[in-house]
Write a protein that holds these residues in place. Structure first.
Motif, PDB file in Angstrom:
ATOM      1  N   PRO A 169      -6.150   7.414  10.345  1.00 33.86           N
ATOM      2  CA  PRO A 169      -7.354   6.330  10.505  1.00 33.86           C
ATOM      3  C   PRO A 169      -7.296   5.739   8.917  1.00 33.86           C
ATOM      4  O   PRO A 169      -8.060   4.238   8.883  1.00 33.86           O
ATOM      5  CB  PRO A 169      -7.284   6.828  11.470  1.00 33.86           C
ATOM      6  CG  PRO A 169      -8.342   7.936  11.588  1.00 33.86           C
ATOM      7  CD  PRO A 169      -6.721   7.932  11.771  1.00 33.86           C
ATOM      8  N   LEU A 170      -7.701   6.249   7.899  1.00 31.52           N
ATOM      9  CA  LEU A 170      -7.736   6.590   7.086  1.00 31.52           C
ATOM     10  C   LEU A 170      -6.861   6.115   5.955  1.00 31.52           C
ATOM     11  O   LEU A 170      -6.426   5.169   4.993  1.00 31.52           O
ATOM     12  CB  LEU A 170      -7.998   7.538   5.831  1.00 31.52           C
ATOM     13  CG  LEU A 170      -9.598   8.410   6.606  1.00 31.52           C
ATOM     14  CD1 LEU A 170      -9.823   9.742   6.018  1.00 31.52           C
ATOM     15  CD2 LEU A 170     -10.897   7.669   5.689  1.00 31.52           C
ATOM     16  N   CYS A 171      -5.288   6.445   6.440  1.00 34.44           N
ATOM     17  CA  CYS A 171      -4.372   6.152   5.933  1.00 34.44           C
ATOM     18  C   CYS A 171      -4.441   3.846   6.693  1.00 34.44           C
ATOM     19  O   CYS A 171      -3.911   3.604   5.458  1.00 34.44           O
ATOM     20  CB  CYS A 171      -3.219   6.414   6.057  1.00 34.44           C
ATOM     21  SG  CYS A 171      -2.624   7.857   5.322  1.00 34.44           S
ATOM     22  N   VAL A 172      -4.363   3.543   7.554  1.00 34.14           N
ATOM     23  CA  VAL A 172      -3.963   2.415   8.199  1.00 34.14           C
ATOM     24  C   VAL A 172      -5.433   1.738   7.784  1.00 34.14           C
ATOM     25  O   VAL A 172      -4.742   0.746   7.173  1.00 34.14           O
ATOM     26  CB  VAL A 172      -4.601   2.721   9.786  1.00 34.14           C
ATOM     27  CG1 VAL A 172      -5.186   0.955  10.248  1.00 34.14           C
ATOM     28  CG2 VAL A 172      -3.494   3.036  10.516  1.00 34.14           C
TER      29      VAL A 172
ATOM     30  N   LEU B  50     -18.329   7.860   5.021  1.00 33.12           N
ATOM     31  CA  LEU B  50     -17.785   7.782   3.855  1.00 33.12           C
ATOM     32  C   LEU B  50     -16.911   7.171   2.632  1.00 33.12           C
ATOM     33  O   LEU B  50     -17.109   6.314   1.963  1.00 33.12           O
ATOM     34  CB  LEU B  50     -17.621   9.460   3.468  1.00 33.12           C
ATOM     35  CG  LEU B  50     -18.219  10.304   3.667  1.00 33.12           C
ATOM     36  CD1 LEU B  50     -17.789  11.859   3.644  1.00 33.12           C
ATOM     37  CD2 LEU B  50     -19.862  10.153   2.102  1.00 33.12           C
ATOM     38  N   SER B  51     -15.355   7.088   3.720  1.00 36.53           N
ATOM     39  CA  SER B  51     -14.796   5.900   3.143  1.00 36.53           C
ATOM     40  C   SER B  51     -14.977   4.816   2.952  1.00 36.53           C
ATOM     41  O   SER B  51     -14.589   3.638   2.463  1.00 36.53           O
ATOM     42  CB  SER B  51     -13.274   6.416   3.953  1.00 36.53           C
ATOM     43  OG  SER B  51     -13.605   5.268   5.022  1.00 36.53           O
ATOM     44  N   ASP B  52     -16.084   3.767   4.138  1.00 40.24           N
ATOM     45  CA  ASP B  52     -16.905   2.475   3.955  1.00 40.24           C
ATOM     46  C   ASP B  52     -17.101   2.478   2.450  1.00 40.24           C
ATOM     47  O   ASP B  52     -17.319   1.292   2.045  1.00 40.24           O
ATOM     48  CB  ASP B  52     -17.477   2.229   4.768  1.00 40.24           C
ATOM     49  CG  ASP B  52     -16.519   1.865   6.669  1.00 40.24           C
ATOM     50  OD1 ASP B  52     -14.944   1.739   5.481  1.00 40.24           O
ATOM     51  OD2 ASP B  52     -16.887   1.876   7.356  1.00 40.24           O
TER      52      ASP B  52
ATOM     53  N   LEU C 271      -9.370  10.627   0.958  1.00 39.27           N
ATOM     54  CA  LEU C 271      -8.272  10.321   1.669  1.00 39.27           C
ATOM     55  C   LEU C 271      -7.713  11.665   1.007  1.00 39.27           C
ATOM     56  O   LEU C 271      -6.858  12.308   1.649  1.00 39.27           O
ATOM     57  CB  LEU C 271      -7.315   9.272   1.631  1.00 39.27           C
ATOM     58  CG  LEU C 271      -6.866   8.705   2.462  1.00 39.27           C
ATOM     59  CD1 LEU C 271      -5.716   6.932   1.925  1.00 39.27           C
ATOM     60  CD2 LEU C 271      -6.039   9.530   3.294  1.00 39.27           C
ATOM     61  N   ASN C 272      -7.966  11.594  -0.801  1.00 36.04           N
ATOM     62  CA  ASN C 272      -6.925  12.729  -1.542  1.00 36.04           C
ATOM     63  C   ASN C 272      -7.843  14.091  -0.931  1.00 36.04           C
ATOM     64  O   ASN C 272      -8.196  15.306  -0.953  1.00 36.04           O
ATOM     65  CB  ASN C 272      -7.285  12.625  -2.190  1.00 36.04           C
ATOM     66  CG  ASN C 272      -6.344  11.364  -3.392  1.00 36.04           C
ATOM     67  OD1 ASN C 272      -5.422  10.940  -2.905  1.00 36.04           O
ATOM     68  ND2 ASN C 272      -6.578  10.650  -4.769  1.00 36.04           N
TER      69      ASN C 272
ATOM     70  N   SER D  89       0.660  -0.621   0.059  1.00 36.11           N
ATOM     71  CA  SER D  89       0.575   0.095  -0.184  1.00 36.11           C
ATOM     72  C   SER D  89       0.767   1.039   0.251  1.00 36.11           C
ATOM     73  O   SER D  89       1.076   1.782   1.103  1.00 36.11           O
ATOM     74  CB  SER D  89      -1.222  -0.126   1.294  1.00 36.11           C
ATOM     75  OG  SER D  89      -1.767   0.929   1.526  1.00 36.11           O
ATOM     76  N   PRO D  90       1.139   1.397  -1.273  1.00 33.75           N
ATOM     77  CA  PRO D  90       2.276   2.909  -1.386  1.00 33.75           C
ATOM     78  C   PRO D  90       0.958   4.361  -0.297  1.00 33.75           C
ATOM     79  O   PRO D  90       2.394   4.933   0.439  1.00 33.75           O
ATOM     80  CB  PRO D  90       2.369   3.231  -2.895  1.00 33.75           C
ATOM     81  CG  PRO D  90       1.914   1.367  -3.281  1.00 33.75           C
ATOM     82  CD  PRO D  90       1.153   1.419  -2.542  1.00 33.75           C
ATOM     83  N   LEU D  91       0.669   4.724  -1.022  1.00 37.25           N
ATOM     84  CA  LEU D  91      -0.417   5.125  -0.230  1.00 37.25           C
ATOM     85  C   LEU D  91       0.021   5.464   1.398  1.00 37.25           C
ATOM     86  O   LEU D  91      -1.010   6.088   1.806  1.00 37.25           O
ATOM     87  CB  LEU D  91      -1.462   5.107  -1.438  1.00 37.25           C
ATOM     88  CG  LEU D  91      -2.740   6.850  -0.527  1.00 37.25           C
ATOM     89  CD1 LEU D  91      -1.800   7.959  -0.484  1.00 37.25           C
ATOM     90  CD2 LEU D  91      -3.577   6.929  -0.888  1.00 37.25           C
ATOM     91  N   GLY D  92      -0.898   4.212   1.744  1.00 37.27           N
ATOM     92  CA  GLY D  92      -0.815   3.979   3.241  1.00 37.27           C
ATOM     93  C   GLY D  92       0.444   4.216   3.842  1.00 37.27           C
ATOM     94  O   GLY D  92       0.262   5.540   4.506  1.00 37.27           O
TER      95      GLY D  92
END
Length: 408
Positions: free
Chosen positions: A306-309, A256-258, A266-267, A200-203
């Motif tokens: 937490p979004l990155c996780v 929302l991310s779910d 994230l962006n 996960s590069p973005l994570g």
């Protein structure tokens, strides 16, 4: 909910008191160094020492705790922190304060590992989410409430340090008097940062950027507020509102991310942080406008970790997630160590607006990387995404608490 929380009430009381007594120290120390005429670089260095101690402690304290037991280790860490709080009032030297902040960070890492291990032992599969949520509430509520202790120092400069030591000492009582069985620390299997980046590069990059942004804010946010002409009571209100905003927006953004591609959320958070920082850096604002924008900044910035996780977990198997948490905590800590120095350079060049110019630049970089990853890789189907869970940026033990699945 009360049934789930009742067995861990002593731990929650302890963490609230601990954060009330220690959470405002970073703000207080920045304020005092600013009042003493120290440069942004010196203030940033003192803050960096805390994050360095926290990072080293999160990697090293487990062996210390295992050798003497949780209660003794917890008492030792809190006693050291309490003594350190009083030492600030006795020795007013930036070099000494730098060493004390490193000790504070190391001790706080030990505190977090002790308490999170206890919470993990007491949590059942059906109560984990509730316990983690109440832990977050106690942690951030204590940190936000403690900011108002800054006001006590206007007539008696040493009093806030004394109050800090008192609160930290009182926080010992719920743990020292508990009848709960001492837990066994769950070993977190190592998971290399390189492997985590491949998954996960973005994570990993998002976590690193988030650490730098929040490390910069915690180090120099109070200095920014003072240098634009706000008084101590407004510094306390501003910092408290940033923390409160971070709590309020985490769950709506997580929901929302779910439901959508998590990378888009994230962006959007990175872009929102960059836009808020641009306004705070470029426009003259009233105290009300500064505090309002600070609350929004906290809301979007605090949600990033937490979004990155959660995004990283979407690309990992169940047995990899706890080990990966150690890599994410390390990435956040590295960012937090670097952030104060980056922001101090910005403030040294641009003055007070340099803080949010630096944070905004980091947010833009995170957004650009996130947009590239959105183009380069197909999204995880919504039905395959892991449920968002708000997490503290403390130690990998928090991920152990979050990791167990709910029963089907």
């Amino acid at each position: 909910m009360l049934t789930s929380v009742y067995p861990v009430r002593a731990i929650l009381a302890a963490i609230f008191m601990l954060m009330a007594g220690s959470g405002f120290l970073s703000t207080l120390i920045a304020v005092r160094l600013e009042q003493a005429g120290q440069s942004a670089g010196i203030i940033g260095l003192v803050a960096t020492a805390y994050f360095g101690g926290l990072m080293l402690g999160s990697l090293r304290v487990e062996r210390m705790i295992a050798s003497v037991g949780h209660i003794r280790a917890f008492a030792a860490f809190v006693t050291v922190y309490s003594a350190s709080s009083l030492t600030y009032a006795i020795i007013d030297q930036p070099a000494v304060w730098t060493g004390l902040r490193f000790i504070d960070g190391f001790a706080m890492a030990g505190v977090f590992v002790c308490l999170e291990s206890w919470l993990n032992q007491q949590a059942s599969p059906t109560s984990r989410s509730t316990i983690l949520a109440t832990y977050m509430i106690a942690l951030y509520a204590g940190q936000a409430a403690g900011q108002f202790l800054l006001n006590l120092g206007e007539n008696s400069p040493d009093l806030p340090f004394m109050i800090s030591a008192i609160l930290l000492s009182i926080a010992l009582l719920p743990i020292l008097l508990t009848k709960m069985q001492q837990p066994v620390i769950e070993r977190v299997a190592p998971f290399s940062v390189r492997k985590l980046y491949e998954a996960s590069p973005l994570g990993i990059v998002g976590t690193l950027a988030t650490g730098a942004m929040l490390g910069a804010f915690y180090a120099l946010g109070a200095v920014y507020v003072q240098r634009i002409g706000m008084d101590i009571s407004q510094v306390a209100l501003f910092t408290s509102c940033v923390i409160a905003g971070g709590v309020v927006l985490q769950y709506p953004l997580g929901i929302l991310s779910d439901r959508f591609d998590r990378r888009m959320v994230l962006n959007a958070c990175f872009i929102a942080v960059a836009a808020i920082c641009a306004v705070m850096a470029l426009l003259p604002l009233s105290p009300f406008g500064t505090i309002t924008l600070g609350s929004l900044f906290g809301g979007f910035a605090f949600a990033l970790y937490p979004l990155c996780v959660a995004h990283s977990n979407d690309h990992l198997s169940e047995d990899e997630r706890i080990g990966a948490s150690s890599g994410l905590v390390l990435a956040y800590s590295v960012g937090a160590v670097a952030g104060p120095m980056i922001a101090s350079l910005g403030m040294g060049t641009l003055g007070p607006p340099g803080l949010f110019a630096s944070i905004g630049t980091l947010a833009v970089m995170g957004a650009l990387f996130g947009l590239w990853r959105t183009i380069a890789r197909a999204p995880v189907p919504a039905e395959d995404q892991q449920a968002f869970q708000s997490l503290p940026r403390t130690t990998p033990m928090a991920a152990v608490l979050e990791s167990e699945d709910e029963p089907e």
